[in-house]
Write a protein that holds these residues in place. Structure first.
Motif, PDB file in Angstrom:
ATOM      1  N   ALA A  37       0.654  -1.208  -0.146  1.00 20.96           N
ATOM      2  CA  ALA A  37      -0.014  -0.054  -0.002  1.00 20.96           C
ATOM      3  C   ALA A  37       0.905   1.319  -0.045  1.00 20.96           C
ATOM      4  O   ALA A  37       0.622   2.185  -0.879  1.00 20.96           O
ATOM      5  CB  ALA A  37      -1.043   0.110   1.140  1.00 20.96           C
ATOM      6  N   ARG A  38       1.985   1.264   0.858  1.00 17.52           N
ATOM      7  CA  ARG A  38       2.776   2.567   1.093  1.00 17.52           C
ATOM      8  C   ARG A  38       4.131   2.193   0.872  1.00 17.52           C
ATOM      9  O   ARG A  38       5.014   3.012   0.679  1.00 17.52           O
ATOM     10  CB  ARG A  38       2.355   3.165   2.340  1.00 17.52           C
ATOM     11  CG  ARG A  38       1.158   3.679   2.445  1.00 17.52           C
ATOM     12  CD  ARG A  38       0.782   4.067   3.961  1.00 17.52           C
ATOM     13  NE  ARG A  38       0.850   2.736   4.833  1.00 17.52           N
ATOM     14  CZ  ARG A  38       0.793   2.999   6.124  1.00 17.52           C
ATOM     15  NH1 ARG A  38       0.598   3.977   6.655  1.00 17.52           N
ATOM     16  NH2 ARG A  38       1.032   1.660   6.634  1.00 17.52           N
ATOM     17  N   SER A  39       4.580   1.077   1.186  1.00 24.13           N
ATOM     18  CA  SER A  39       6.271   0.723   1.617  1.00 24.13           C
ATOM     19  C   SER A  39       6.727   0.168  -0.017  1.00 24.13           C
ATOM     20  O   SER A  39       6.862  -0.660  -0.146  1.00 24.13           O
ATOM     21  CB  SER A  39       6.442  -0.193   2.481  1.00 24.13           C
ATOM     22  OG  SER A  39       5.581  -0.302   3.570  1.00 24.13           O
ATOM     23  N   SER A  40       6.814   1.256  -0.885  1.00 26.85           N
ATOM     24  CA  SER A  40       7.346   0.947  -2.063  1.00 26.85           C
ATOM     25  C   SER A  40       8.886   0.448  -2.005  1.00 26.85           C
ATOM     26  O   SER A  40       8.965  -0.452  -2.840  1.00 26.85           O
ATOM     27  CB  SER A  40       7.197   2.095  -3.260  1.00 26.85           C
ATOM     28  OG  SER A  40       7.935   3.111  -2.729  1.00 26.85           O
ATOM     29  N   ASN A 154     -13.023  -5.117  16.548  1.00 27.81           N
ATOM     30  CA  ASN A 154     -13.260  -4.680  14.751  1.00 27.81           C
ATOM     31  C   ASN A 154     -12.225  -5.704  14.259  1.00 27.81           C
ATOM     32  O   ASN A 154     -12.859  -6.368  13.064  1.00 27.81           O
ATOM     33  CB  ASN A 154     -12.563  -3.514  14.781  1.00 27.81           C
ATOM     34  CG  ASN A 154     -11.071  -3.160  15.253  1.00 27.81           C
ATOM     35  OD1 ASN A 154     -10.642  -3.928  16.054  1.00 27.81           O
ATOM     36  ND2 ASN A 154     -10.706  -1.788  15.301  1.00 27.81           N
ATOM     37  N   TYR A 155     -10.803  -6.121  14.633  1.00 29.36           N
ATOM     38  CA  TYR A 155     -10.198  -6.982  13.908  1.00 29.36           C
ATOM     39  C   TYR A 155     -10.554  -8.420  14.030  1.00 29.36           C
ATOM     40  O   TYR A 155     -10.692  -9.165  13.133  1.00 29.36           O
ATOM     41  CB  TYR A 155      -8.778  -6.899  14.796  1.00 29.36           C
ATOM     42  CG  TYR A 155      -7.816  -7.735  14.190  1.00 29.36           C
ATOM     43  CD1 TYR A 155      -7.133  -7.555  13.015  1.00 29.36           C
ATOM     44  CD2 TYR A 155      -7.228  -8.712  14.631  1.00 29.36           C
ATOM     45  CE1 TYR A 155      -5.986  -8.313  12.459  1.00 29.36           C
ATOM     46  CE2 TYR A 155      -6.096  -9.767  14.434  1.00 29.36           C
ATOM     47  CZ  TYR A 155      -5.660  -9.406  13.025  1.00 29.36           C
ATOM     48  OH  TYR A 155      -4.684 -10.104  12.587  1.00 29.36           O
ATOM     49  N   CYS A 156     -11.281  -9.015  15.078  1.00 28.06           N
ATOM     50  CA  CYS A 156     -11.631 -10.009  15.287  1.00 28.06           C
ATOM     51  C   CYS A 156     -12.988 -10.476  14.550  1.00 28.06           C
ATOM     52  O   CYS A 156     -12.949 -11.328  13.899  1.00 28.06           O
ATOM     53  CB  CYS A 156     -12.320 -10.480  16.822  1.00 28.06           C
ATOM     54  SG  CYS A 156     -10.945 -10.582  17.859  1.00 28.06           S
ATOM     55  N   GLU A 189       6.319 -12.818  14.742  1.00 26.84           N
ATOM     56  CA  GLU A 189       7.094 -11.822  14.966  1.00 26.84           C
ATOM     57  C   GLU A 189       7.317 -10.828  13.738  1.00 26.84           C
ATOM     58  O   GLU A 189       7.732 -11.452  12.737  1.00 26.84           O
ATOM     59  CB  GLU A 189       8.788 -12.179  15.228  1.00 26.84           C
ATOM     60  CG  GLU A 189       9.566 -11.233  15.795  1.00 26.84           C
ATOM     61  CD  GLU A 189       9.248 -10.773  17.066  1.00 26.84           C
ATOM     62  OE1 GLU A 189       9.512 -11.554  18.013  1.00 26.84           O
ATOM     63  OE2 GLU A 189       9.040  -9.743  17.298  1.00 26.84           O
ATOM     64  N   THR A 190       6.521  -9.580  13.865  1.00 25.32           N
ATOM     65  CA  THR A 190       6.411  -8.676  12.581  1.00 25.32           C
ATOM     66  C   THR A 190       6.201  -7.224  13.141  1.00 25.32           C
ATOM     67  O   THR A 190       6.120  -7.190  14.520  1.00 25.32           O
ATOM     68  CB  THR A 190       5.285  -9.077  11.827  1.00 25.32           C
ATOM     69  OG1 THR A 190       4.076  -8.875  12.335  1.00 25.32           O
ATOM     70  CG2 THR A 190       5.073 -10.401  11.293  1.00 25.32           C
ATOM     71  N   ASP A 191       6.036  -6.387  12.251  1.00 25.02           N
ATOM     72  CA  ASP A 191       5.626  -5.175  12.700  1.00 25.02           C
ATOM     73  C   ASP A 191       4.738  -4.714  13.490  1.00 25.02           C
ATOM     74  O   ASP A 191       4.583  -4.070  14.432  1.00 25.02           O
ATOM     75  CB  ASP A 191       5.853  -4.229  11.437  1.00 25.02           C
ATOM     76  CG  ASP A 191       7.049  -3.851  10.939  1.00 25.02           C
ATOM     77  OD1 ASP A 191       8.369  -4.306  11.351  1.00 25.02           O
ATOM     78  OD2 ASP A 191       7.206  -3.492   9.580  1.00 25.02           O
TER      79      ASP A 191
HETATM   80  P1  NAP Z   1       2.551  -6.080   9.148  1.00 30.19           P
HETATM   81  O1  NAP Z   1       4.147  -6.456   9.442  1.00 30.19           O
HETATM   82  O2  NAP Z   1       1.992  -4.914   9.703  1.00 30.19           O
HETATM   83  O3  NAP Z   1       2.412  -6.018   7.418  1.00 30.19           O
HETATM   84  C1  NAP Z   1       1.158  -5.618   6.772  1.00 30.19           C
HETATM   85  C2  NAP Z   1       1.356  -5.770   5.243  1.00 30.19           C
HETATM   86  O4  NAP Z   1      -0.080  -5.033   4.999  1.00 30.19           O
HETATM   87  C3  NAP Z   1       2.274  -4.687   4.709  1.00 30.19           C
HETATM   88  O5  NAP Z   1       2.751  -5.236   3.609  1.00 30.19           O
HETATM   89  C4  NAP Z   1       1.226  -3.429   4.445  1.00 30.19           C
HETATM   90  O6  NAP Z   1       1.837  -2.708   3.285  1.00 30.19           O
HETATM   91  C5  NAP Z   1       0.127  -4.200   3.960  1.00 30.19           C
HETATM   92  N1  NAP Z   1      -1.118  -3.535   4.050  1.00 30.19           N
HETATM   93  C6  NAP Z   1      -1.633  -2.870   5.006  1.00 30.19           C
HETATM   94  N2  NAP Z   1      -2.904  -2.183   4.546  1.00 30.19           N
HETATM   95  C7  NAP Z   1      -3.058  -2.360   3.316  1.00 30.19           C
HETATM   96  C8  NAP Z   1      -3.833  -2.040   2.193  1.00 30.19           C
HETATM   97  N3  NAP Z   1      -5.112  -1.182   2.558  1.00 30.19           N
HETATM   98  N4  NAP Z   1      -3.809  -2.470   1.000  1.00 30.19           N
HETATM   99  C9  NAP Z   1      -2.498  -3.111   0.649  1.00 30.19           C
HETATM  100  N5  NAP Z   1      -1.848  -3.529   1.428  1.00 30.19           N
HETATM  101  C10 NAP Z   1      -1.889  -3.222   2.863  1.00 30.19           C
HETATM  102  O7  NAP Z   1       1.635  -7.345   9.289  1.00 30.19           O
HETATM  103  P2  NAP Z   1       1.803  -8.866   9.585  1.00 30.19           P
HETATM  104  O8  NAP Z   1       2.019  -9.159  10.981  1.00 30.19           O
HETATM  105  O9  NAP Z   1       2.617  -9.428   8.511  1.00 30.19           O
HETATM  106  O10 NAP Z   1       0.386  -9.544   9.126  1.00 30.19           O
HETATM  107  C11 NAP Z   1       0.091  -9.945   8.025  1.00 30.19           C
HETATM  108  C12 NAP Z   1      -1.345 -10.602   8.075  1.00 30.19           C
HETATM  109  O11 NAP Z   1      -1.301 -11.616   9.066  1.00 30.19           O
HETATM  110  C13 NAP Z   1      -2.272  -9.485   8.495  1.00 30.19           C
HETATM  111  O12 NAP Z   1      -3.532 -10.072   7.666  1.00 30.19           O
HETATM  112  C14 NAP Z   1      -2.529  -9.976   9.739  1.00 30.19           C
HETATM  113  O13 NAP Z   1      -3.759  -9.611  10.194  1.00 30.19           O
HETATM  114  C15 NAP Z   1      -2.239 -11.468   9.829  1.00 30.19           C
HETATM  115  N6  NAP Z   1      -1.796 -11.791  11.140  1.00 30.19           N
HETATM  116  C16 NAP Z   1      -0.598 -11.458  11.875  1.00 30.19           C
HETATM  117  C17 NAP Z   1      -0.393 -12.018  13.082  1.00 30.19           C
HETATM  118  C18 NAP Z   1       0.831 -11.591  13.830  1.00 30.19           C
HETATM  119  O14 NAP Z   1       1.072 -12.090  14.810  1.00 30.19           O
HETATM  120  N7  NAP Z   1       1.880 -10.729  13.173  1.00 30.19           N
HETATM  121  C19 NAP Z   1      -1.302 -13.053  13.587  1.00 30.19           C
HETATM  122  C20 NAP Z   1      -2.353 -13.394  13.204  1.00 30.19           C
HETATM  123  C21 NAP Z   1      -2.706 -12.730  11.941  1.00 30.19           C
HETATM  124  P3  NAP Z   1       2.749  -1.558   3.386  1.00 30.19           P
HETATM  125  O15 NAP Z   1       3.992  -1.853   3.849  1.00 30.19           O
HETATM  126  O16 NAP Z   1       2.625  -0.746   2.067  1.00 30.19           O
HETATM  127  O17 NAP Z   1       2.151  -0.595   4.544  1.00 30.19           O
END
Ligand code: NAP
Length: 248
Positions: A37-40, A154-156, A189-191
């Motif tokens: 979305a933003r992180s080109s 909201n997320y759930c 482990e992510t942002d």
């Molecule tokens: P993250 O590190 O915050 O990364 C989120 C990613 O989604 C980024 O690439 C971001 O792009 C993209 N994104 C956000 N809004 C967007 C939009 N409107 N359109 C297109 N892309 C968009 O998150 P993550 O932890 O990797 O999570 C990935 C998925 O796993 C999510 O669906 C999250 O709900 C799910 N999840 C994560 C965890 C966890 O513990 N981390 C657990 C359960 C489920 P930009 O970089 O351009 O912003």
């Protein structure tokens, strides 16, 4: 890296779990469209890493909550890589707060990106899959869709919506050789989880039998299997990757 001739679109692949999935699918020989979305710059870095290893990849910007941007993204993917055979709906955000303090904007934005985004991308990719009578769709939900989590109504709700969507679409398209499954990560482990307080992380860690936080690669390994030929008889399922946290 051997070419499968398949094209994968991974949404939200610039960082975190999506990035790990994009790299894993590329290593399995698929061409990969890296949505962000933003992180080109981060998305471009993922593409360059795939290309350096001999793979095909393209970065594509689109806010998945916008049907117009998704349509444009798919035109670009089609032109640069070909029709999408494998769709991984991974893009997601959190806006955590207790329900009594939750603003309309917190609710709407989380549902628009996490749930509407899955609808927009799936609908946009499905016709071409149906024509070819082959497709793989993997929707990234969360264990909190199964067990709930305070401060995340909201997320759930959005992530639980994905489960119903997955089953309905799986039934609609099963006869066309298309599988639709959901993957429910636990704590990875992510942002996104980097925003958690140390106290909360420790609390969650106590509930993980494997005693460690997961990695993007833990999730990517399952996605890689679900999109393979070998997983062709698995559809409409939700599989947790959570170190044993839920065991439902
Ligand atoms: P993250 O590190 O915050 O990364 C989120 C990613 O989604 C980024 O690439 C971001 O792009 C993209 N994104 C956000 N809004 C967007 C939009 N409107 N359109 C297109 N892309 C968009 O998150 P993550 O932890 O990797 O999570 C990935 C998925 O796993 C999510 O669906 C999250 O709900 C799910 N999840 C994560 C965890 C966890 O513990 N981390 C657990 C359960 C489920 P930009 O970089 O351009 O912003």
């Amino acid at each position: 890296m051997s070419e499968t001739g398949r094209v994968a679109l991974v949404t939200g692949a610039s960082r975190g779990i999506g990035r790990a999935i994009a790299l894993r699918l590329a290593a399995s020989g698929h061409a990969v469209a890296v949505n962000y979305a933003r992180s080109s710059e981060a998305a471009q870095a993922v593409v360059e890493r795939i290309q350096a290893a001999g793979g095909r990849a393209q970065a594509v910007r689109a806010d998945v909550s916008s049907p117009e941007e998704v349509a444009k993204m798919l035109e670009t993917v089609q032109r640069e890589l070909g029709d999408v055979d494998i769709l991984v709906n991974n893009a997601g955000v959190i806006r955590d707060t207790l329900l009594l303090r939750m603003k309309d904007e917190d609710w709407n934005r989380v549902v628009e990106i996490n749930l509407d985004g899955v609808f927009n991308c799936t609908r946009a990719c499905l016709r071409a899959m149906m024509k070819r009578r082959w497709g793989r769709i993997v929707n990234i939900t969360s264990v909190v869709a199964l067990v709930g989590s305070p401060g995340q109504a909201n997320y759930c709700a959005a992530k639980a919506g994905i489960l119903g969507f997955t089953k309905a679409v799986a039934r609609e398209v099963a006869s066309r050789g298309i599988t639709v499954n959901a993957v429910a990560p636990g704590l990875i482990e992510t942002d996104m989880t980097g925003q958690m307080s140390a106290k909360r992380r420790d609390q969650v860690l106590q509930g993980i039998p494997m005693g460690r936080i997961g990695t993007g690669e833990d999730v990517a390994a399952l996605v890689d299997f679900l999109v393979s030929e070998a997983a062709g008889y698995i559809t409409g399922q939700t599989i947790a990757v959570d170190g044993g946290m839920t065991m439902l």
